[in-house]
Every structure is written in C-alpha cells, then in structure tokens.
Design a protein around this motif. Structure first.
Motif, PDB file in Angstrom:
ATOM      1  N   GLU A 234       0.809  -1.229   0.000  1.00  0.00           N
ATOM      2  CA  GLU A 234       0.000   0.000   0.000  1.00  0.00           C
ATOM      3  C   GLU A 234       0.838   1.273   0.000  1.00  0.00           C
ATOM      4  O   GLU A 234       0.503   2.231  -0.695  1.00  0.00           O
ATOM      5  N   PRO A 235       1.972   1.346   0.743  1.00  0.00           N
ATOM      6  CA  PRO A 235       2.724   2.612   0.809  1.00  0.00           C
ATOM      7  C   PRO A 235       3.533   2.955  -0.438  1.00  0.00           C
ATOM      8  O   PRO A 235       4.047   4.066  -0.520  1.00  0.00           O
ATOM      9  N   ASP A 236       3.689   2.054  -1.398  1.00  0.00           N
ATOM     10  CA  ASP A 236       4.487   2.327  -2.596  1.00  0.00           C
ATOM     11  C   ASP A 236       4.034   3.639  -3.248  1.00  0.00           C
ATOM     12  O   ASP A 236       2.904   3.751  -3.732  1.00  0.00           O
ATOM     13  N   PRO A 237       4.919   4.652  -3.304  1.00  0.00           N
ATOM     14  CA  PRO A 237       4.516   5.947  -3.891  1.00  0.00           C
ATOM     15  C   PRO A 237       4.550   5.974  -5.415  1.00  0.00           C
ATOM     16  O   PRO A 237       4.156   6.968  -6.022  1.00  0.00           O
ATOM     17  N   GLY A 238       5.020   4.893  -6.042  1.00  0.00           N
ATOM     18  CA  GLY A 238       5.167   4.876  -7.495  1.00  0.00           C
ATOM     19  C   GLY A 238       3.897   5.129  -8.281  1.00  0.00           C
ATOM     20  O   GLY A 238       3.871   5.996  -9.174  1.00  0.00           O
ATOM     21  N   PRO A 239       2.779   4.394  -7.999  1.00  0.00           N
ATOM     22  CA  PRO A 239       1.555   4.610  -8.786  1.00  0.00           C
ATOM     23  C   PRO A 239       1.055   6.050  -8.751  1.00  0.00           C
ATOM     24  O   PRO A 239       0.686   6.617  -9.776  1.00  0.00           O
ATOM     25  N   GLY A 240       1.063   6.655  -7.576  1.00  0.00           N
ATOM     26  CA  GLY A 240       0.612   8.047  -7.470  1.00  0.00           C
ATOM     27  C   GLY A 240       1.543   9.014  -8.159  1.00  0.00           C
ATOM     28  O   GLY A 240       1.099   9.993  -8.786  1.00  0.00           O
ATOM     29  N   LEU A 241       2.841   8.756  -8.065  1.00  0.00           N
ATOM     30  CA  LEU A 241       3.811   9.634  -8.723  1.00  0.00           C
ATOM     31  C   LEU A 241       3.623   9.600 -10.237  1.00  0.00           C
ATOM     32  O   LEU A 241       3.711  10.638 -10.909  1.00  0.00           O
TER      33      LEU A 241
END
Length: 610
Positions: A234-241
């Motif tokens: 869940e915390p992976d910032p990749g998709p939002g970035l």
C-alpha cells in the motif's frame, strides 16, 4: 455542485441516516486502523531498533537487540489493545482491554496483533456495559472499591477466555493467513492484490488496508524473516507519482498547474491522498494506478525486496529508513518504485492524451465546482442554502475540526491551510484535526471532512455544522468558510443594540437624492472579480429584508454585463463597480455602498420601495 453544508441544532432531533455498506466497511476498517495509528511511533521505534541492532543490521548490538522480541510480542499488542479499549470506554476500558490481551499473548507463540484488535475493544465494551448496568446501584463511598475490583475481575475473566478460546482461534487463523500469503508470494500472485488495493486506497480505505490488515501480517512475517514485502503493497509511492507526472506533462488547467507541487507532497511527504482527486476526475485512471501497483509489487517480489516495519507516512524517505541494511534491497526499492511510476505514467499519459474534453474539465471540477455561495445563483428561484441561512448557521461556530480516517496526513495539512487563511483574515478561531472515530458532538463545532466520510461525520457529530469537501489539500470551500465567518462577525457587529437610539441611524443612512424608489421593481447586486461571494451573500440577505417588509421586488445577483438599462432597475454596487456602471448605463439607478452585506442605507431603502 453546491457546497455541502449540513446544519443541526441541539434543540432539533436529528433523523438517523441509513448507513450504506461502504460506510460500514469504512467504519470497520477505520476501527482497525485507529488502534494502530496512534501507536505508529512504537512500530517505527521497533522497526528502527530491529534494522539497526539486530544481527546483520546497520550497527549490530546483541544487548540492545534483546528489546526486539519483547516489543513485538508484548509492547505492540498491548498498546493496540489499550487503544482499542480506550476508544470504547476511556482509560478504564483500555486497562481492561490490555489485561484481556495478555491471555491471547501468553497462549500463543506468534505476535498477537489480531488478538489485540479483538480483545482490546471487547474489554472496553464489556466494562462499559458493566458500568452502565450498575451506575445507579453502587452505594455512596463504595464507588472506587467497586470500580477497581470490577475492572480487575473483568480483565481476569477475559484473559482466561482469551487464553483458552480466542488465542487458539486467532493463532490458527493467523497461521492459515500466513500460509496463504506465503503461498501467494511463492506462486508470484501477490501483485494481483494491488488490483483491489489501489482502487480501495482512492476510496479512502488506505489506512484501513495498511494499518488494519497488512501491518499486522507484515510484522508477523518480519519478526521471523527480518523483512516483509507486505509493508510495500500500500505505501508504494510509485503509482501516485506516475499519475501526477502524467498530469504535469499532459494535463489541463488547474490539474496541470498543481501537479508538480502535489508530486513533492506525495513522494517526499508521503501524503498519498493528494493524488486521489486526480484519479477520481477521470475514472479511467484507475487502470493506471492498478498497473503501477501490480508492476511495483511484481518487481519487489522478483527482487526479494521488503521492509523491517511499516513506513508511515508512505514517503520514499521512510521506505529507505525502514529498509534492511542491504544494497540489493535498496536497489530493489529504487527499481520497484521506478517501474511502478513508469507503468502508471504510461497508462495515465495514454488516457490523458486521448481525452478530448476542454480545459475546463480540470481538477476544480473533480474537487467540486465553486459552491452556490461562491458562484452565485443565476436562477432567482433557486433558494436552498441561502446566504442568510448560512451566516446564521455560522453564528455559534467557535472552533473548526478537520476529521479524516486516521486523523493524520491530509487532514493535518487541510487544517494548516485553513488555519493560515483564518489567521490572515483576522479571525480568532481554533482550527485542529482529528480521527473521525475521536470526533465528539460539541457545541460551536464546524466539522470539515471528505465527502466519503460525510455519513460517519453526521453520526459522530449530529448537532455540529458540517462541511464536506472533495480534497483536504485544495478545496475552494475554505475561502467561503472564511467569508462566512467574516460575514457572520460583520452582521453581528452591525446589529443595533436595544439601547441605541433610532434617530442617529436614520440620519446616517440618508439615500442619494436622485433615487426614485417608486419606480424600482428589481434590485441587483453587481459582482466583479473577487467580490462574487460577497455579492451573493448580500443578495440573499436583501431577499430576506424585502420578504420581511412584504415588498414585491425581485432581488438578483448579476454581472455588470448582464444588466438592462432601465430606471426600474436599482443596482447596488461597491464603489469600484460603480465606476464601470456609470460609463456603460445611463438609465439604471445606482446605490453605492462600501458594505454590501449590511449597509445602514438598506432599511430606509427597503421602506421606500413600493
């Protein structure tokens, strides 16, 4: 879209709203996450101690490493249990919940996070029911004795139940879940979890998923393996970035302009909620975040990447802080986040490039267009949520609380933004934030929450003034809150006291001699530039005045180009707008005032109308 303002007063009963399935799921998930989030510092401390002092850590130390197992087996579950019991019955409920949890801890060899989430609230609920049942039956002087012994006995009984019944069941269920997760990881199917996780995040279930489900399972796995990939799902910032990068390059209007700053807040600040409105404004972008999440998790799985503990907030900085001391793990993190970003960016770019809508279809529309108070009512018959009513509803507000799922992150930033606006406007008002589960129905409260949590806010604070927004970080409704508060204060200051003589007010309210109010059948407030909200409020206040005076005169709010040049039209305007009026129209009658909301000239003007 109109500004969503719910009002309720203590004197009026509030009808209970039917709670939908989504709200129930959010409430349950929030209950789980709210037991973890207040104690996230302890989880981070445990993760740092593990990463630094364990064998193979940054600076191995066998003596300090002795803290690792007691913390994960006793401290963390007991903190969760105490918080869960405290949520239902205060400190007393927390104590009973912690005692009860000792039963499941001692009765199992695995970290009992799930057991703590059961026994903590159960202990709080049981002692609350007991206290309610005997509240009026304890003789004076025996209250402390009864309270202490009832808490001790209740805790003991629940600990025994936990040891023999709850503990084994939870241990069996946890073992089965661990086996299932391990099997999914082995057969490389774990990335499919992001097909559900990414959309659920954007529906504001992110804290429930991460803190309520993935963190307990991840802690259990990390306690034996040293790290867990579950901390990255869940915390992976990749998709939002990737989403924000696509908007920065191919977006339109406000969305394009705001995306670069949103990237910084999201990637380095770890506040993922900031990119949610960008996805909601174009539902096809759900495919982009799913692609990013699946790609990132698949990469982490292939490269055997994991973290020591949950990163909170989910920023790239915290991901590295919670990583084991391993070059391969660091490289895997960089590769996984990068590929997740690229996958999300490619899909989002395709969606945005194929979008043929105009530039007006931007972030502002997704976050909710300007409220009716901000935009004005073109249709004179459209009178719900009149400005006069809004000002009246704000009259008792003395503090503002932002309430979100966990009471951190985006709500804290939203509160900071509005606090700054309120301060600059010269208004003395407390603006704070909290978890929605901790919200109390207090007098003088204005609750600001996300649309997704509006139903729960109504349940927790039925008598408060409530405002729902699409995005805590960039809502146009904050300016309107400030305008409403200032208008409230201005109207209050301008109200004559009972001791004030009427003659001086009449003399101070003389109308221009050239006005012929007998001809007037329509009053118009002219708006321009930044005075749209004020003119809209003034229009509604004047409607109220005219109605109370039983005058048959229409009241409208129009732009300066929308007027008809007739002497039956009385235009009320600010001095700035009056300059333009005189150059464009020759027949309209004009009343100039510095105070559009409550000019002392209004009473005499209304009285003179036919």
């Amino acid at each position: 879209m109109k500004e969503t303002v719910d009002t309720a007063t203590p004197s009026a009963p509030v009808a209970k709203k039917k709670v939908g399935v989504k709200a129930r799921v959010q409430k349950f998930g929030s209950a789980l996450s709210n037991m973890v989030m207040p104690n996230i510092g302890a989880f981070i401390a445990w993760g740092l101690i593990t990463a630094i002092f364990m064998a193979g850590g940054w600076w191995p130390n066998a003596d300090l490493a002795k803290m690792i197992q007691p913390m994960v087996h006793y401290l963390l579950p007991l903190l969760i249990a105490f918080t869960g019991g405290n949520m239902l019955a205060g400190h007393r409920g927390g104590v009973v919940g912690a005692i009860a949890t000792m039963g499941v801890i001692v009765g199992s060899s695995i970290p009992m996070f799930i057991g703590a989430m059961i026994m903590g609230p159960l202990g709080g609920w049981c002692i609350k029911k007991w206290d309610d049942a005997i509240a009026d039956k304890v003789k004076s002087g025996f209250e402390m004795l009864v309270n202490n012994f009832s808490a001790g006995i209740m805790g003991m009984l629940l600990a025994i139940v936990g040891y023999f019944m709850i503990g084994p069941v939870v241990a069996g269920a946890s073992a089965a879940m661990a086996v299932g997760v391990n099997w999914i990881i082995k057969v490389k199917l774990l990335p499919l979890a992001n097909v559900f996780i990414e959309p659920a995040k954007i529906l504001f279930l992110n804290n429930a998923i991460n803190q309520g489900i993935l963190t307990p399972l991840g802690i259990q796995a990390a306690s034996s393996a040293g790290k867990s990939i579950l901390f990255l799902l869940e915390p992976d910032p990749g998709p939002g970035l990737g989403i924000l990068l696509a908007f920065a390059l191919f977006g339109k209007g406000t969305a394009k302009a705001s995306a670069p700053s949103a990237m910084i807040i999201h990637f380095f600040g770890g506040i993922h909620e900031i990119y949610f409105p960008y996805v909601l404004m174009k539902p096809a972008l759900f495919l982009a975040v799913i692609a990013g999440g699946v790609t990132g998790t698949a990469t982490f799985s292939l490269l055997n990447v994991g973290l020591k503990s949950t990163p909170s907030p989910g920023s790239i900085i915290m991901l590295f802080v919670m990583s084991p001391r391993s070059l391969s793990n660091y490289i895997g993190l960089i590769v996984g986040v990068t590929l997740a970003t690229l996958a999300s960016f490619i899909v989002a770019a395709i969606v945005l490039k194929r979008d043929k809508s105009t530039a007006t279809d931007d972030l502002a529309a997704a976050q909710g267009q300007m409220s009716a108070m901000k935009n004005g009512n073109a249709d004179d018959s459209e009178t719900p949520a009149e400005a006069a009513d809004v000002i009246a509803s704000y009259k008792d507000v003395d503090h503002i609380i932002f309430a979100c799922d966990a009471g951190m992150g985006s709500s804290a930033m939203g509160a900071s933004l509005l606090r700054d606006k309120v301060k600059k406007a010269g208004i003395d008002m407390s603006v704070t934030n909290t978890a929605i589960s901790n919200l109390k129905d207090e007098p003088g409260l204005l609750v600001i929450t996300q649309n997704e949590l509006a139903d729960r806010a109504a349940q927790k604070a039925p008598h408060a003034l409530r405002l729902a927004v699409d995005n805590f970080l960039s809502s146009p409704k904050y300016d309107q809150v400030v305008v409403n508060l200032k208008a409230r204060d201005q109207v209050s200051d301008d109200e004559p006291t009972s001791q004030a003589p009427s003659a001086p007010v009449e003399n101070a309210a003389d109308l221009p001699a050239n006005l012929n109010l007998d001809l007037v059948n329509e009053i118009v407030f002219v708006h321009h530039d930044g005075h749209l909200g004020t003119a809209t409020m003034a229009t509604s206040l004047m409607k109220d005045r005219v109605k109370k005076a039983n005058k048959n005169v229409a009241v409208k709010n129009l732009g300066i180009d929308e007027l008809t040049d007739e002497n039956s039209l009385l235009v009320v305007s600010s001095p700035e707008a009056a300059k333009n009026l005189k150059t464009r129209y020759t027949q309209v009658q004009v009343l100039v005032t510095d105070d559009l909301l409550n000019s002392p000239k209004y009473d005499k003007m209304v009285a003179a109308l036919k």
